[in-house]
Design a protein around this motif. Structure first.
Motif, short mmCIF file in Angstrom:
data_model
loop_
_atom_site.label_atom_id
_atom_site.label_comp_id
_atom_site.label_asym_id
_atom_site.label_seq_id
_atom_site.Cartn_x
_atom_site.Cartn_y
_atom_site.Cartn_z
N PHE A 46 0.86 -1.19 0.00
CA PHE A 46 0.00 0.00 0.00
C PHE A 46 0.90 1.25 0.00
O PHE A 46 1.54 1.54 1.01
CB PHE A 46 -0.89 0.03 1.26
CG PHE A 46 -2.10 -0.86 1.22
CD1 PHE A 46 -2.18 -1.98 0.39
CD2 PHE A 46 -3.18 -0.60 2.06
CE1 PHE A 46 -3.30 -2.81 0.39
CE2 PHE A 46 -4.32 -1.41 2.07
CZ PHE A 46 -4.38 -2.52 1.23
N GLY A 47 0.96 1.95 -1.12
CA GLY A 47 1.78 3.16 -1.21
C GLY A 47 0.91 4.40 -1.17
O GLY A 47 -0.22 4.39 -1.68
N PHE A 48 1.44 5.48 -0.57
CA PHE A 48 0.65 6.71 -0.44
C PHE A 48 1.46 7.93 -0.87
O PHE A 48 2.53 8.19 -0.33
CB PHE A 48 0.14 6.86 0.99
CG PHE A 48 -0.76 5.70 1.37
CD1 PHE A 48 -2.07 5.65 0.91
CD2 PHE A 48 -0.26 4.63 2.11
CE1 PHE A 48 -2.89 4.55 1.21
CE2 PHE A 48 -1.07 3.54 2.42
CZ PHE A 48 -2.39 3.50 1.97
N GLN A 49 0.90 8.65 -1.84
CA GLN A 49 1.47 9.91 -2.28
C GLN A 49 0.68 11.06 -1.65
O GLN A 49 -0.48 10.87 -1.25
CB GLN A 49 1.40 10.03 -3.80
CG GLN A 49 2.14 8.90 -4.52
CD GLN A 49 2.27 9.16 -6.01
OE1 GLN A 49 1.29 9.21 -6.73
NE2 GLN A 49 3.50 9.33 -6.47
N ALA A 50 1.28 12.22 -1.57
CA ALA A 50 0.54 13.41 -1.13
C ALA A 50 -0.37 13.85 -2.27
O ALA A 50 0.01 13.80 -3.44
CB ALA A 50 1.52 14.51 -0.76
N ALA A 51 -1.58 14.31 -1.91
CA ALA A 51 -2.59 14.60 -2.93
C ALA A 51 -2.11 15.61 -3.98
O ALA A 51 -2.43 15.47 -5.16
CB ALA A 51 -3.87 15.09 -2.26
N GLY A 52 -1.31 16.58 -3.56
CA GLY A 52 -0.82 17.59 -4.51
C GLY A 52 0.42 17.14 -5.27
O GLY A 52 0.97 17.91 -6.07
N ALA A 53 0.86 15.92 -5.01
CA ALA A 53 2.06 15.40 -5.66
C ALA A 53 1.84 13.90 -5.90
O ALA A 53 2.62 13.07 -5.44
CB ALA A 53 3.29 15.64 -4.78
N ALA A 54 0.78 13.60 -6.62
CA ALA A 54 0.35 12.20 -6.77
C ALA A 54 0.31 11.75 -8.23
O ALA A 54 -0.72 11.32 -8.75
CB ALA A 54 -1.01 12.01 -6.12
N PRO A 55 1.44 11.81 -8.92
CA PRO A 55 1.46 11.46 -10.34
C PRO A 55 1.04 10.02 -10.62
O PRO A 55 0.36 9.76 -11.61
CB PRO A 55 2.92 11.70 -10.76
CG PRO A 55 3.70 11.66 -9.47
CD PRO A 55 2.78 12.22 -8.44
N ILE A 56 1.43 9.09 -9.74
CA ILE A 56 1.11 7.68 -10.01
C ILE A 56 -0.39 7.45 -9.87
O ILE A 56 -1.00 6.74 -10.66
CB ILE A 56 1.92 6.75 -9.08
CG1 ILE A 56 3.42 6.95 -9.31
CG2 ILE A 56 1.54 5.29 -9.31
CD1 ILE A 56 4.34 6.17 -8.38
N VAL A 57 -0.99 8.10 -8.88
CA VAL A 57 -2.44 7.97 -8.67
C VAL A 57 -3.19 8.59 -9.84
O VAL A 57 -4.16 8.02 -10.34
CB VAL A 57 -2.85 8.66 -7.34
CG1 VAL A 57 -4.35 8.56 -7.12
CG2 VAL A 57 -2.08 8.04 -6.17
N ARG A 58 -2.72 9.73 -10.30
CA ARG A 58 -3.41 10.44 -11.37
C ARG A 58 -3.07 9.89 -12.76
O ARG A 58 -3.79 10.15 -13.72
CB ARG A 58 -3.04 11.93 -11.32
CG ARG A 58 -3.53 12.59 -10.04
CD ARG A 58 -2.89 13.96 -9.83
NE ARG A 58 -3.09 14.79 -11.00
CZ ARG A 58 -3.30 16.09 -10.97
NH1 ARG A 58 -3.34 16.71 -9.81
NH2 ARG A 58 -3.45 16.76 -12.09
#
Ligand code: F0G
Length: 351
Positions: free
Chosen positions: A215-227
Motif C-alpha cells: 500500500f503506497g501513499f502519495q501526497a494529494a498535490g504530488a500524486a502522479p502515479i495515482v493520477r
C-alpha cells in the motif's frame, strides 16, 4: 551474535558486494519494529511501525547510501552527486564524509526542511540550491553524472535499492514471516520498489511463506502515479515527497499490481492528523512525509480496504527532528513565567 556492524555485514550474502568491496558504514539498519496499539485499535488490525528515523542520519536513506557509497568507492569514485528533497542529501553527505570523498548536492531552493539542510552542510557537502523542483534537480544531477567523473547516488542507482531492501529482511526476521499489508509513503518510488524486491527475495529463499500487499501513499498535490500523469508543479506540506515525476514509477506500479495492493493519495490534512497522532498517542515523532504511510493506514482502515485483523507494517521513513519548523508551527507557543513555583503551578493548572 556479536555487535551490529551495519547492514552490509549483516546481509553480505544477499547484497551485490564481494570481499574486495570497501565497507563504508555508519552501522545503519537494525531499526525498531514497534507495535503501535493506538493505531491497531483505530483500524482493527495488528499494526507495527518500522522506525527508520532511528538510522544514523535519521532516515531510511542510510540503508541505500551505505551500499551506494561503498560500491562507488570500490569503483574508484572520488565524488558522488545527488538530487534531493533533503534526506538523501543528508545521508549522502554523511557517508561521503565517512569515506573521505566529495559530495555534491542539488536541492530545490526554499523547499528543504531545516534539519536536513543543516545536516548536509555540517557534513561538508557542496550544496547548490536550484531554482526548480526536485524533478528538475534529478535531471540536472543525471546530466552532471553523465558528463563528469562523479557517481550518481539517487535511487536510480541500483545499489541504493539493494541496500534499502534489507528493511524487508529485518521485518520478516522479526515477525517470522511477511506481514499481510505493508504501507509506505511514495515520493521518487525507490523505497516501495526496494521493499518489494526484498520481500520477493525472502519469499524465493523460503524465509517467508508469502509476500505482503503493498500500500503506497502519495501526497494529494504530488500524486502522479495515482493520477496517471506527471505533475508539473507538485505541492504538499510534506516536502520530502514533493515529487511530480518519480524515477521508479513503473516499478512502483508493478509492486502495486503484482502484490494486489494499491497506491492512493492522502491530503495534507490527513498527513497532519497522522503526524500529530503518531507524536501524541504512539510516542513516535516522525517527519510529515513519513506520516503519509500512517495517513494511508487510517484512510484504508476507515473505508474498508484494509482487511480487519490483518498484520500491517507501516514504514515511518524519517525522524521528526528533521523539520523543527513543521513541529513548531503545529504546536502551541510555550508560555513564559517568572522564576517562581506558584506561577509555574498556576500556569500548569496544578491544584
Ligand atoms: N519519506 C521520506 C522521509 C523521504 O525523504 C522520502 C524521499 C520518501 C519518504 C519517499 O521515498 O522517494 O523512495 O519513494 N526522499 C528523497 C530525498 C526523494 O531526496 O530525500 P521514495
Amino acid at each position: 551474535a556479536g555487535m551490529w556492524r551495519g547492514l552490509i555485514e549483516a546481509y553480505r550474502d544477499r547484497l551485490p558486494v564481494d570481499a574486495a568491496t570497501p565497507v563504508v558504514t555508519l552501522y545503519e539498519g537494525n531499526t525498531p519494529l514497534l507495535p503501535a496499539p493506538a493505531l491497531s485499535e483505530r483500524v482493527g488490525a495488528d499494526v507495527f511501525l518500522k522506525v527508520e528515523g532511528a538510522n544514523p542520519t535519521g532516515s531510511f536513506k542510510d540503508r541505500g547510501m551505505t551500499m551506494a557509497v561503498s560500491k562507488a568507492v570500490g569503483a574508484g569514485a572520488e565524488a558522488v552527486i545527488c538530487a534531493s528533497t533533503g534526506n538523501t542529501s543528508a545521508s549522502a553527505a554523511a557517508y561521503a564524509a565517512r569515506a573521505g570523498i566529495t559530495c555534491a548536492v542539488l536541492v530545490p531552493q526554499g523547499r528543504i526542511a531545516l534539519g536536513k539542510l543543516a545536516q548536509a552542510l555540517a557534513h561538508g557537502a557542496r550544496l547548490l540550491e536550484v531554482e526548480g523542483n526536485f524533478d528538475d534537480c534529478l535531471t540536472l544531477a543525471g546530466k552532471l553524472a553523465q558528463d563528469h567523473p562523479v557517481t550518481l547516488v539517487n535511487s536510480v542507482n541500483p545499489d541504493r535499492l539493494h541496500g534499502q531492501k534489507t528493511a524487508a529482511f529485518e521485518i520478516v526476521e522479526s515477525l517470522g514471516d511477511a506481514p499481510d499489508v505493508h504501507c509506505l509513503p511514495v515520493g521518487n518510488a525507490g523505497n516501495i520498489t526496494a521493499y518489494w524486491m526484498g520481500y520477493g527475495e525472502d519469499h524465493v529463499a523460503g524465509n517467508a511463506t508469502r509476500r505482503p500487499r503493498m500500500f503506497g501513499f502519495q501526497a494529494a498535490g504530488a500524486a502522479p502515479i495515482v493520477r496517471g500523469e506527471v505533475v508539473r508543479e507538485p505541492e504538499t506540506i510534506a516536502t520530502a515527497i514533493r515529487i511530480g515525476n518519480p524515477a521508479s514509477w513503473a516499478e512502483a506500479v508493478a509492486a502495486r499490481d503484482e502484490s494486489g495492493g494499491l497506491i492512493d493519495a492522502v491530503t495534507d490534512d490527513e498527513i497532519l492528523a497522522a503526524y500529530r497522532l503518531l507524536a501524541r498517542e504512539v510516542g513516535v515523532f516522525v517527519e510529515l512525509g513519513s506520516a503519509a504511510s500512517v495517513a494511508g493506514l487510517l484512510r484504508t482502515g476507515a473505508d474498508g480496504r484494509l482487511p480487519r485483523g490483518a498484520r500491517v507494517v507501516c514504514t515511518v521513513t524519517g525522524n521528526g527532528l528533521k523539520d523543527p519548523q513543521a513541529a513548531m508551527s503545529n504546536a502551541d507557543t510555550p508560555q513564559t513565567i517568572p522564576n517562581d513555583a506558584a506561577a509555574a503551578a498556576a500556569a500548569l493548572g496544578l491544584s
